[in-house]
Design a protein around this motif. Structure first.
Motif, PDB file in Angstrom:
ATOM      1  N   THR A 131       8.081   4.355  -8.423  1.00  0.00           N
ATOM      2  CA  THR A 131       8.276   4.491  -9.953  1.00  0.00           C
ATOM      3  C   THR A 131       6.940   5.581 -10.488  1.00  0.00           C
ATOM      4  O   THR A 131       5.638   5.760  -9.933  1.00  0.00           O
ATOM      5  N   LEU A 132       7.713   6.205 -11.903  1.00  0.00           N
ATOM      6  CA  LEU A 132       6.557   6.551 -12.156  1.00  0.00           C
ATOM      7  C   LEU A 132       7.006   6.864 -13.798  1.00  0.00           C
ATOM      8  O   LEU A 132       8.460   6.604 -14.384  1.00  0.00           O
ATOM      9  N   ASP A 133       6.343   7.164 -14.806  1.00  0.00           N
ATOM     10  CA  ASP A 133       6.050   7.664 -15.947  1.00  0.00           C
ATOM     11  C   ASP A 133       6.358   9.133 -16.273  1.00  0.00           C
ATOM     12  O   ASP A 133       5.383   8.891 -15.983  1.00  0.00           O
ATOM     13  N   ALA A 134       7.247  10.046 -16.693  1.00  0.00           N
ATOM     14  CA  ALA A 134       7.448  11.508 -16.546  1.00  0.00           C
ATOM     15  C   ALA A 134       7.224  11.956 -18.813  1.00  0.00           C
ATOM     16  O   ALA A 134       8.383  11.161 -18.656  1.00  0.00           O
TER      17      ALA A 134
ATOM     18  N   ALA B  23      -1.435  14.127  -6.590  1.00  0.00           N
ATOM     19  CA  ALA B  23      -0.912  14.755  -5.629  1.00  0.00           C
ATOM     20  C   ALA B  23       0.936  15.061  -6.563  1.00  0.00           C
ATOM     21  O   ALA B  23       0.721  16.665  -6.575  1.00  0.00           O
ATOM     22  N   ILE B  24       1.378  14.109  -6.557  1.00  0.00           N
ATOM     23  CA  ILE B  24       2.770  14.016  -6.840  1.00  0.00           C
ATOM     24  C   ILE B  24       2.895  14.544  -7.732  1.00  0.00           C
ATOM     25  O   ILE B  24       3.864  15.120  -8.728  1.00  0.00           O
ATOM     26  N   ALA B  25       2.288  13.507  -9.051  1.00  0.00           N
ATOM     27  CA  ALA B  25       1.765  13.866 -10.295  1.00  0.00           C
ATOM     28  C   ALA B  25       1.890  14.999 -10.827  1.00  0.00           C
ATOM     29  O   ALA B  25       2.333  15.985 -11.682  1.00  0.00           O
TER      30      ALA B  25
ATOM     31  N   GLY C 118       0.541  -1.047   0.174  1.00  0.00           N
ATOM     32  CA  GLY C 118      -0.164  -0.031  -0.139  1.00  0.00           C
ATOM     33  C   GLY C 118       0.707   1.095  -0.044  1.00  0.00           C
ATOM     34  O   GLY C 118       1.717   1.533   0.328  1.00  0.00           O
ATOM     35  N   ALA C 119       0.332   2.528  -0.338  1.00  0.00           N
ATOM     36  CA  ALA C 119       0.901   3.584  -0.769  1.00  0.00           C
ATOM     37  C   ALA C 119       1.409   4.412   0.628  1.00  0.00           C
ATOM     38  O   ALA C 119       0.891   4.546   1.817  1.00  0.00           O
ATOM     39  N   PRO C 120       2.397   4.564   1.002  1.00  0.00           N
ATOM     40  CA  PRO C 120       2.771   5.063   2.282  1.00  0.00           C
ATOM     41  C   PRO C 120       1.908   5.833   3.042  1.00  0.00           C
ATOM     42  O   PRO C 120       1.271   6.934   2.349  1.00  0.00           O
ATOM     43  N   GLU C 121       1.454   6.252   4.635  1.00  0.00           N
ATOM     44  CA  GLU C 121       1.181   7.120   4.854  1.00  0.00           C
ATOM     45  C   GLU C 121       1.577   8.413   4.743  1.00  0.00           C
ATOM     46  O   GLU C 121       2.469   8.828   4.491  1.00  0.00           O
ATOM     47  N   GLY C 122       0.323   9.444   3.943  1.00  0.00           N
ATOM     48  CA  GLY C 122       0.747  11.098   3.392  1.00  0.00           C
ATOM     49  C   GLY C 122       1.400  10.924   1.868  1.00  0.00           C
ATOM     50  O   GLY C 122       1.234  12.297   1.913  1.00  0.00           O
TER      51      GLY C 122
ATOM     52  N   VAL D 237       2.667  13.216 -16.252  1.00  0.00           N
ATOM     53  CA  VAL D 237       3.158  12.544 -15.270  1.00  0.00           C
ATOM     54  C   VAL D 237       2.316  10.727 -14.727  1.00  0.00           C
ATOM     55  O   VAL D 237       0.758  11.141 -14.834  1.00  0.00           O
ATOM     56  N   GLU D 238       2.471   9.750 -15.309  1.00  0.00           N
ATOM     57  CA  GLU D 238       2.077   8.221 -15.648  1.00  0.00           C
ATOM     58  C   GLU D 238       2.220   7.766 -14.573  1.00  0.00           C
ATOM     59  O   GLU D 238       3.863   7.497 -15.049  1.00  0.00           O
ATOM     60  N   HIS D 239       1.692   6.710 -14.467  1.00  0.00           N
ATOM     61  CA  HIS D 239       1.738   5.234 -14.218  1.00  0.00           C
ATOM     62  C   HIS D 239       2.371   5.389 -12.478  1.00  0.00           C
ATOM     63  O   HIS D 239       3.497   5.085 -12.010  1.00  0.00           O
ATOM     64  N   VAL D 240       1.917   6.286 -11.866  1.00  0.00           N
ATOM     65  CA  VAL D 240       3.038   6.566 -10.375  1.00  0.00           C
ATOM     66  C   VAL D 240       2.534   5.256  -9.301  1.00  0.00           C
ATOM     67  O   VAL D 240       1.622   5.001  -9.589  1.00  0.00           O
ATOM     68  N   HIS D 241       3.589   4.939  -9.144  1.00  0.00           N
ATOM     69  CA  HIS D 241       3.143   3.491  -8.094  1.00  0.00           C
ATOM     70  C   HIS D 241       4.312   3.898  -6.524  1.00  0.00           C
ATOM     71  O   HIS D 241       5.188   4.550  -7.219  1.00  0.00           O
ATOM     72  N   ALA D 242       3.982   4.232  -5.895  1.00  0.00           N
ATOM     73  CA  ALA D 242       4.258   4.272  -4.092  1.00  0.00           C
ATOM     74  C   ALA D 242       4.028   3.521  -3.304  1.00  0.00           C
ATOM     75  O   ALA D 242       3.019   2.845  -3.243  1.00  0.00           O
ATOM     76  N   TRP D 243       4.733   2.454  -2.288  1.00  0.00           N
ATOM     77  CA  TRP D 243       5.141   1.812  -1.731  1.00  0.00           C
ATOM     78  C   TRP D 243       5.919   1.742  -0.987  1.00  0.00           C
ATOM     79  O   TRP D 243       6.788   3.277  -0.832  1.00  0.00           O
ATOM     80  N   CYS D 244       6.338   0.829   0.210  1.00  0.00           N
ATOM     81  CA  CYS D 244       8.106   1.557   1.415  1.00  0.00           C
ATOM     82  C   CYS D 244       7.592  -0.171   1.253  1.00  0.00           C
ATOM     83  O   CYS D 244       7.402  -0.945   1.868  1.00  0.00           O
ATOM     84  N   ILE D 245       9.419  -0.080   1.635  1.00  0.00           N
ATOM     85  CA  ILE D 245       9.652  -1.735   2.451  1.00  0.00           C
ATOM     86  C   ILE D 245       9.244  -1.528   3.575  1.00  0.00           C
ATOM     87  O   ILE D 245       9.236  -2.328   4.100  1.00  0.00           O
ATOM     88  N   THR D 246      10.418  -0.706   4.530  1.00  0.00           N
ATOM     89  CA  THR D 246       9.973   0.102   5.975  1.00  0.00           C
ATOM     90  C   THR D 246       9.384   0.762   5.950  1.00  0.00           C
ATOM     91  O   THR D 246       9.244   2.055   5.204  1.00  0.00           O
TER      92      THR D 246
END
Length: 304
Positions: free
Chosen positions: A265-268, A234-236, A225-229, A249-258
């Motif tokens: 990752t994103l396509d610009a 909004a980033i795009a 899941g996307a990190p909190e906050g 900016v397209e295909h933005v994917h956010a997650w976290c290891i910890t």
């Protein structure tokens, strides 16, 4: 990437400056280890005290402290394993192991709370004799031990999910010790032995609330899941508005290891005639400075 013209410039895939090395805090590992030793030693004292006094509150707290010891030991092991370097098969290393430990710790809290409630109803149906004096002194000793352990863990990085999981276990013990003290005082003053299982149930309900929060957050991370906050839309929008020459900016994917290691990752897509490398650097700088994301894979390209 097929279908896109990079004009011979592959700077959009530049990973320079990124490190996949684990970021385990040595203080976290040491403090959790000390907390585990103290908790394990007091489990023996509390089990003996609970058996002698006949107090469910003490036995329940001892049972919880057993899981605390296991949770702290697993947390310590998680920090040790997380320090191992990344491999070809585990390219981000073992950092995520600590999140798995936090998830398991949360599940054990559910089991402990369920056992306390079950045992309490049995005690209410068939109350037994409780020696309030020994119960009180063991509960007071437990309170001081748990306060010491909690203070040790407070000095660690409380943003770390594994540390927070350990602190929730210890907080449950603090509440258990406080409930045992109150129950002992009530029994000494009135002889009402039902206070012991009733207060144990109240502690179990508080434990359940903490357990749900820990399981929910750790499961969110395990499910990528996307990190909190972090709002990907909004980033795009922010990048398009702030980076010169950036079209979309397209295909933005956010997650976290910890929680300490957010990833993106994103396509610009850039306008015709715009150089790709400067846009790539500008995007990564904006992500780091504005959103706190230091590890981003940015693919900069022109549309066909």
């Amino acid at each position: 990437m097929s279908g896109h013209n990079h004009n011979g410039d592959h700077s959009g895939h530049d990973h320079s400056g990124h490190s996949h090395a684990p970021t385990v805090n040595e203080s976290n590992r040491r403090r959790v280890g000390v907390a585990a030793v103290l908790t394990g030693l007091f489990v023996i004292v509390e089990v003996i005290g609970g058996m002698i006094s006949g107090s469910l509150a003490l036995i329940a707290d001892a049972g919880h402290m057993v899981t605390d010891f296991a949770a702290l030991a697993m947390a310590w092991g998680g920090f040790v394993i997380a320090q191992r370097p990344a491999t070809r098969r585990l390219t981000f290393g073992y950092d995520r192991f600590s999140i798995l430990v936090a998830f398991v710790n949360g599940l054990t809290l559910f089991l402990v709370a369920g056992w306390i409630v079950w045992e309490a109803f049995g005690r209410l149906a068939d109350p037994g004799e409780i020696l309030a004096g020994p119960m009180l002194w063991v509960a007071i000793a437990g309170l001081f031990v748990n306060l010491a352990v909690f203070q040790i863990l407070r000095g660690a990085d409380t943003h770390n999910l594994n540390v927070r999981g350990a602190m929730l276990h210890v907080l449950g013990d603090l509440l258990g010790s406080a409930a045992a003290i109150l129950a002992a005082l009530i029994i000494m003053a009135t002889g009402w032995v039902a206070a012991d299982p009733i207060l144990s149930v109240l502690v179990a309900l508080l434990i359940l609330k903490s357990a749900w929060g820990l399981v929910k957050e750790s499961a969110h991370i395990l499910l990528e899941g996307a990190p909190e906050g972090i709002d990907t839309d909004a980033i795009a929008n922010d990048l398009v508005a702030s980076v010169e020459g950036l079209q979309s900016v397209e295909h933005v994917h956010a997650w976290c290891i910890t929680p300490e290691r957010p990833m993106l990752t994103l396509d610009a897509y850039v306008e015709d005639g715009v150089r790709l490398a400067p846009v790539n650097r500008a995007i990564k700088a904006r992500l780091s400075n504005t959103f706190g994301i230091d590890h981003a894979t940015v693919d900069v390209m022109r549309r066909d």
